[in-house]
Every structure is written in structure tokens, then in C-alpha cells.
Design a protein around this motif. Structure first.
Motif, mmCIF file in Angstrom:
data_model
loop_
_atom_site.group_PDB
_atom_site.id
_atom_site.type_symbol
_atom_site.label_atom_id
_atom_site.label_comp_id
_atom_site.label_asym_id
_atom_site.label_seq_id
_atom_site.Cartn_x
_atom_site.Cartn_y
_atom_site.Cartn_z
ATOM 1 N N ARG A 114 2.866 1.457 -3.462
ATOM 2 C CA ARG A 114 2.032 1.628 -4.643
ATOM 3 C C ARG A 114 1.449 3.036 -4.743
ATOM 4 O O ARG A 114 1.258 3.565 -5.832
ATOM 5 C CB ARG A 114 0.889 0.604 -4.613
ATOM 6 N N ASN A 115 1.205 3.668 -3.608
ATOM 7 C CA ASN A 115 0.523 4.953 -3.616
ATOM 8 C C ASN A 115 1.464 6.149 -3.685
ATOM 9 O O ASN A 115 1.005 7.279 -3.854
ATOM 10 C CB ASN A 115 -0.341 5.083 -2.360
ATOM 11 N N HIS A 116 2.756 5.935 -3.548
ATOM 12 C CA HIS A 116 3.707 7.040 -3.587
ATOM 13 C C HIS A 116 4.810 6.655 -4.569
ATOM 14 O O HIS A 116 5.643 5.788 -4.282
ATOM 15 C CB HIS A 116 4.282 7.320 -2.198
ATOM 16 N N ARG A 117 4.819 7.339 -5.719
ATOM 17 C CA ARG A 117 5.710 6.957 -6.812
ATOM 18 C C ARG A 117 6.922 7.867 -6.952
ATOM 19 O O ARG A 117 7.821 7.586 -7.735
ATOM 20 C CB ARG A 117 4.928 6.959 -8.141
ATOM 21 N N HIS B 101 0.828 -1.201 0.000
ATOM 22 C CA HIS B 101 0.000 0.000 0.000
ATOM 23 C C HIS B 101 0.865 1.255 0.000
ATOM 24 O O HIS B 101 0.598 2.214 -0.734
ATOM 25 C CB HIS B 101 -0.915 -0.006 1.233
#
Length: 535
Positions: A27-30, A24
Motif C-alpha cells: 500500500r505504501n509503495h506504488r 503495509h
């Protein structure tokens, strides 16, 4: 309530170890920016290493000569290892505001402290270019002959600050007064002296407990007097101090007389006597004008007690400050520092209530609502020495005020100034590290070989390296000049010959024009009138 170290431990061992939690987060912070990586802990660097393969882009910024928070677990060597994981490495080696003289002095200090020690991965010798304005000023400036006593040094610093602000064209906000430690006495002396010259000043000491602030103690004492059912009886000296700060202009002597008369130690109840009931000779000694202001404060406290509806403690503090203490004739009226402390206390009490209010509902009683009971608990907790919550506005100081702070506090602000004053360069505090027998920052570091003992040589080397990093970091946050304050006897009255003073003497001996004799600091009754020594 979970402290910061336990939060990191829980996050590293449980959340990151969980596949869903890790996925989580990644995946949410690229995209990731890591600033001051050298001040991060080994756990933070481990997180970045795991995160990098999942990112589209990342920027890691590191200062080679920093890692100042080693005593708090910083891992500068681990930050240097992150560079190997990056596709590109860009090295910035030009300072665009530091004068050439200061740039040269950083190299001299670096060589003098490092000596023959080999450079580590995080202390590589650097060709540091300076593109700041050349004002022709020496990097270091100190009074010729030095001072014998500590107060003489403080007076000299205040005189030089006034000269710079009034005649030198330097703004007060571009001056920083720095010491290894800032005691209450030093803070009071500097701020009182600057106030007398109409020069604004501000100070920040994050390690100072909230209950140690006089304004906070005043509010806490008045809260105990306003809630006798809590059975928290303040001491007579605390009542005297609270009255002195609350009533303007009540001096310490008359405040003690008023506290002895209105709140005698022999009285079992938590009650403040009326000014009109005092003996006539004591009324005259205290003066009727002060007695009138005292009666206004007492009437407000007793009106609150008689109202029947008790407030949560943070709301009580806010009402007391707004309706009484900040009004003309009371001590907080024109005191911005007291207002800041009062705001911090309100925030701390409110955060405490918000954190525990739901859990205390089961223990509530009709006589004492949960919010009020939490106020009693907070008063007892902070009186026992617990620190208040993090107060971010405390790090924000006025831009037009001389900044007074411990050296590391100043550096953590990452702010450059025109002029710095280094106080008490003979103190060993510039060289000694905090004594941490249970949380040794070097032995418990991941970089320390397992089973290797910590020796006296390791201690000496670590102190030298810490002083080197500290001095270079301070100088690289200075545009024009550094003034060095020195006295033969320190604040505690003991003679001082610390490592920083020895370093300055060595630089003086090397300085062109002084030959082999150098200048050894000697006692002087008034060195401020004898000129300066520039290095």
C-alpha cells in the motif's frame, strides 16, 4: 546478528506471509524500479511477482547475457519470466561507446563458446550494434610469442599501462587490470610497479577478510599491546609486522630485530621494552632515528595504559591513527590505502559496539565498562576470522587511478573503461566455478528438475556458459581494446592451458591473414620488444 540469507528467509516466510505486513508494504509503495533483475534471487523475483498487481507503474531492467552471480543464488531464468508479466517490452540492442571491432569480437566469442548448443531463454543470439568510435584498433591485443614466467607478464602489463598513459593519451582511471583472482602477491607486484612509474592505482577485493589487511593487523596488534588486561598476547611476527608498518622507514629485517629485542617470546607479560634498554649493537643496527620514532609510539601506548580511562575500541583506533600513525615519520602518513583500511576497521568496531552495547549492560562490571568489554570481544572475534561489516566506501575508488580487481568484482561496479588487461589467460580460474558442495547454485535453483542428478556434462556446460557470460560482459564494458596477458607458468609455477587460452587460439586460427597455421603461444624471454598480435 543475522546474515543476509537469513534476513531474506525471515522476510519471505514470516513478513510476506503476514497479511498486515504484506498490505503495509504494497500500500505504501506504488511505483517500482527493478534494476539488474537477472542478478536477483528467486525470492526477490517472487516478491516482484506478488507486488506487480498492486502497483501503478513498474520498470524491470534486465541484461540478457548477465546473471553473473549464479554462485550467490542469482536466477536469470526467473528474471526472464518477469518479462511476460509486463505490458510492454523494450529491447535495447545498440552500444554507444564500444568500438565496432569489439562488437564483432563479442559475436565471434559468443559463437565460439556456444558452439552447437541451443540458446536458452536467457542466452538468445543477439544482433548487437556498436555505435562507438572506430579507432582501427584490433579488439584483442597480445604479446607475440607470450612469456614463459609470470613476473615477465606482470612487467609487460606495467610497461603497457605506462605507454598508454604517457604516450597513448589514455587516462589512468580509464584502465582496468583484471584477473580471475587477485592474490596478495599479484596486488603487491602491480601496485609497486605502477607506483614506481608514478601511475596511481586502486584495488578492491570484497571477499578479502578485514583482518588480512596489513594495516588492520597493525592496528589490532597495537590494540592488544595497549590493553594487557585483555590477556590477548600477539605473536612476535605480528609485533614485527606492526612495527614495520607503523614506523617509517622500518624494513622487515630491522623490524624483526626490534620485535625480538623489545618483545621477546620468553617474557610472560605483555610489555614492550624501551629502545634505550636494548643492547648497544642492536640499537646501532636498528638506528637511533628509527628508535626515536619507536619510542614516540611506545610512549603513546603507555600513556594511554596509564591514563586509567579506557576507550571503546573504535575510538582507540581513531585516536591512535590521528595522533600517531598518520603523523610524519610514521607509516600511515602518506598511505591512502592504509587510511581506508583504518577507517573500515573503525566503522566495523563501532557497528559491533552499537549492535551489542545494550545487551551487554547486564554483564558489565565496575572494572570493565560494557563498551571496553565489547572491544575485547571484538578483538577476539575478528582474530578468529569473522568478516567485518559491509563497508560501502570500499567500493568507491578514485576516478584517476588504474583499477585492479577480480573479474566479477569489476563487473559488479558496472563501469566502462577504455582499456582492459586480462591477466593470466591460461589460468583455469576464468572457466572454473567456485566449489560449493553444500550450496550448489544450480541443483538448489528453482529451475533445476527435482531428483535429476548433476552430471559431468552439466558441469562442463555450466562452466562454458559462465565463461561466455563473463567474457561478453567484460567486453561490453570496454570502449577501445583488450590486452591479453599470458605466461606459460602461472603464479604457482605450474604450466597452464585453460579454456580461455584455448578459445583465444581458436580465434587466432580463424583470424584472417593467419591462415591455418595460427599462432601458438611459445616461450619468449622478452616478448615486449617483439611486437603484438592483434585479433
Amino acid at each position: 546478528m543475522i546474515d543476509f540469507s537469513l534476513q531474506i528467509e525471515l522476510f519471505s516466510r514470516h513478513i510476506l506471509a503476514n497479511d498486515w505486513g504484506r498490505a503495509h508494504l504494497f500500500r505504501n509503495h506504488r511505483h517500482l524500479i527493478v534494476d539488474n533483475a537477472e542478478e536477483g534471487t528467486a525470492a526477490a523475483h517472487s516478491l516482484v511477482r506478488q507486488w506487480l498487481p498492486h502497483l501503478e507503474s513498474a520498470l524491470i531492467v534486465m541484461d540478457e547475457d548477465a546473471g553473473l552471480r549464479l554462485f550467490l543464488g542469482a536466477d536469470p531464468a526467473g528474471a526472464a519470466e518477469l518479462a511476460a508479466l509486463c505490458a510492454d517490452a523494450i529491447r535495447l540492442d545498440t552500444c554507444y561507446f564500444m568500438s565496432p571491432q569489439l562488437g564483432e569480437m563479442t559475436r565471434r566469442v559468443d559463437r565460439a563458446v556456444r558452439g552447437r548448443r541451443p540458446a536458452s531463454a536467457t542466452t538468445l543470439p543477439t544482433a548487437f550494434a556498436c555505435a562507438g568510435e572506430d579507432l582501427g584498433l584490433p579488439a584483442f591485443q597480445m604479446p607475440q610469442g607470450g612469456f614463459r614466467y609470470y613476473p615477465q607478464m606482470i612487467r609487460w602489463v606495467i610497461d603497457q599501462v605506462e605507454r598508454l598513459v604517457v604516450h597513448g593519451g589514455v587516462e589512468a582511471g580509464s584502465i582496468a587490470i583484471i584477473a580471475p583472482f587477485v592474490s596478495d602477491a599479484l596486488r603487491f607486484s602491480l601496485q609497486t610497479g605502477l607506483d614506481a612509474r608514478h601511475i596511481p592505482s586502486a584495488t578492491h577485493r570484497p571477499s578479502r577478510a578485514l583482518q588480512d589487511e596489513p594495516a588492520a593487523r597493525c592496528l589490532l596488534t597495537l590494540a592488544a599491546l595497549a590493553h594487557p588486561d585483555w590477556h590477548i598476547r600477539p605473536t612476535q611476527p605480528d609485533v614485527a609486522q606492526a612495527l614495520m608498518l607503523a614506523v617509517d622507514p622500518l624494513d622487515p629485517i630491522r623490524a624483526a630485530v626490534l620485535a625480538q629485542s623489545a618483545f621477546p617470546a620468553t617474557r610472560p607479560a605483555i610489555e614492550l621494552g624501551r629502545f634505550g634498554d636494548l643492547r648497544p649493537d642492536r640499537q646501532q643496527r636498528i638506528t637511533y632515528a628509527i628508535g626515536e620514532a619507536y619510542e614516540r609510539l611506545r610512549d603513546w601506548l603507555y600513556a594511554y595504559r596509564a591514563g586509567g580511562e579506557l576507550l571503546p575500541l573504535d575510538q582507540f583506533f581513531a585516536r591512535l591513527f590521528g595522533e600517531v600513525l598518520s603523523q610524519p615519520g610514521f607509516g600511515f602518513h602518506a598511505d591512502l590505502d592504509a587510511a581506508r583500511v583504518a577507517n573500515q576497521l573503525v566503522d566495523s568496531a563501532r557497528n559491533f559496539r552499537w549492535a551489542l552495547e545494550d545487551t551487554s549492560l547486564a554483564e558489565s562490571s565496575p572494572d570493565m565498562p560494557p563498551a571496553v568489554r565489547l572491544g575485547r570481544d571484538y578483538l577476539g572475534l575478528i582474530g578468529s576470522g569473522a568478516l567485518g561489516a559491509l563497508y560501502y566506501p570500499g567500493w568507491q575508488t578514485p576516478d584517476d587511478a588504474v583499477f585492479i580487481a577480480p573479474a566479477y568484482t569489476f563487473l559488479m561496479r558496472n563501469r566502462a573503461v577504455d582499456v582492459q588487461f586480462w591477466l593470466d589467460i591460461g589460468s583455469t580460474g576464468w572457466w572454473e566455478r567456485l566449489y560449493q558442495p553444500l550450496t550448489h547454485p544450480y541443483v538448489l535453483s528453482p529451475q533445476w528438475p527435482a531428483g535429476q542428478p548433476w552430471t559431468e556434462l552439466d558441469e562442463f556446460t555450466s562452466r562454458q556458459e559462465a565463461m561466455r557470460r563473463l567474457l561478453l560482459s567484460l567486453m561490453r564494458r570496454t570502449r577501445r581494446q583488450v590486452y591479453l596477458g599470458i605466461s606459460d607458468y602461472g603464479e604457482n609455477g605450474l604450466e597452464q592451458r585453460g579454456a580461455l587460452l584455448n578459445l583465444i587460439n581458436r580465434l587466432l586460427l580463424q583470424n584472417e591473414g593467419l591462415g591455418s597455421t595460427g599462432v601458438s603461444p611459445r616461450p619468449s624471454l622478452d616478448a615486449a620488444e617483439e611486437g603484438f598480435i592483434g585479433i
